[in-house]
Design a protein around this motif. Structure first.
Motif, short mmCIF file in Angstrom:
data_model
loop_
_atom_site.label_atom_id
_atom_site.label_comp_id
_atom_site.label_asym_id
_atom_site.label_seq_id
_atom_site.Cartn_x
_atom_site.Cartn_y
_atom_site.Cartn_z
N UNK A 95 -6.70 -44.64 -5.29
CA UNK A 95 -8.08 -44.11 -5.96
C UNK A 95 -8.00 -42.61 -5.43
N UNK A 96 -7.86 -41.51 -6.28
CA UNK A 96 -7.63 -40.29 -5.76
C UNK A 96 -8.29 -39.45 -6.80
N UNK A 97 -9.04 -38.32 -6.47
CA UNK A 97 -9.14 -37.53 -7.60
C UNK A 97 -8.41 -36.22 -7.29
N UNK A 98 -7.67 -35.98 -8.35
CA UNK A 98 -6.77 -34.65 -8.30
C UNK A 98 -7.01 -33.47 -7.58
N UNK A 99 -8.33 -33.41 -8.14
CA UNK A 99 -8.96 -31.90 -7.58
C UNK A 99 -9.50 -31.94 -6.14
N UNK A 100 -9.48 -33.04 -5.50
CA UNK A 100 -9.93 -33.21 -4.16
C UNK A 100 -8.93 -32.60 -3.10
N UNK A 101 -9.62 -32.13 -2.01
CA UNK A 101 -8.68 -31.31 -1.04
C UNK A 101 -7.86 -32.37 -0.32
N UNK A 106 -2.05 -37.14 0.27
CA UNK A 106 -1.93 -38.46 -0.17
C UNK A 106 -0.69 -38.36 -0.93
N UNK A 107 -0.36 -37.32 -1.78
CA UNK A 107 1.07 -37.15 -2.14
C UNK A 107 2.00 -36.84 -1.23
N UNK A 108 1.94 -36.41 -0.11
CA UNK A 108 2.83 -36.20 0.96
C UNK A 108 2.99 -37.69 1.45
N UNK A 109 2.22 -38.46 1.93
CA UNK A 109 2.17 -39.93 2.47
C UNK A 109 3.00 -40.62 1.58
N UNK A 110 2.77 -40.80 0.19
CA UNK A 110 3.46 -41.59 -0.71
C UNK A 110 4.87 -41.31 -1.01
N UNK A 111 5.04 -40.02 -0.93
CA UNK A 111 6.54 -39.50 -1.06
C UNK A 111 7.30 -39.51 0.24
N UNK A 112 6.82 -39.72 1.24
CA UNK A 112 7.52 -39.65 2.49
C UNK A 112 8.66 -40.32 2.57
#
Length: 129
Positions: A95-101, A106-112
């Motif tokens: 659950x993420x707002x793409x425009x959130x800081x 979140x992307x780095x965590x998931x792509x690790x």
């Protein structure tokens, strides 16, 4: 997909014809971007983000296409019925707002640990990081 009730409900609406067509196109774009070698490994080491995923029909199809990869749904609507996710071990929702800081973290965590990652969306095209 139709043998699992959780997944069958995802396809049982009239409006799904257009979504199935769009999801199929998204899967073909990911297949093309990833290349034959990655696809032959079942997507091992891959992480694909389904951006603005909604209930995740495209992401669900990608989870079958990439059984050894991971598919992460990203959407700002956290109130959807996502019970069908439990039927696919390589499919998750954030659950993420793409425009959130917070989104880059979140992307780095998931792509690790991924050897290949891509962002896809039925209405936004496909891009590679």
């Amino acid at each position: 997909m139709l043998l699992d009730e959780r997944l069958r409900r995802l396809l049982c609406m009239r409006s799904r014809v257009k979504e199935v067509s769009e999801a199929s196109s998204m899967c073909e774009a990911v297949r093309s971007l990833a290349g034959a070698e990655r696809m032959s490994s079942g997507g091992e080491g891959m992480v694909v983000f389904d951006v603005c995923s909604g209930k995740g029909l495209g992401a669900t199809l990608l989870s079958f296409l990439l059984p050894r990869g991971r598919v992460v749904m990203l959407d700002s609507n956290g109130g959807m019925d996502l019970s069908h996710l439990r039927a696919r071990p390589n499919l998750s929702f954030r659950h993420v707002d793409l425009f959130s800081a917070d989104t880059p973290a979140v992307l780095r965590e998931e792509a690790a640990g991924a050897t290949f990652d891509a962002a896809a969306g039925m209405r936004i095209g496909v891009g590679r990081k």
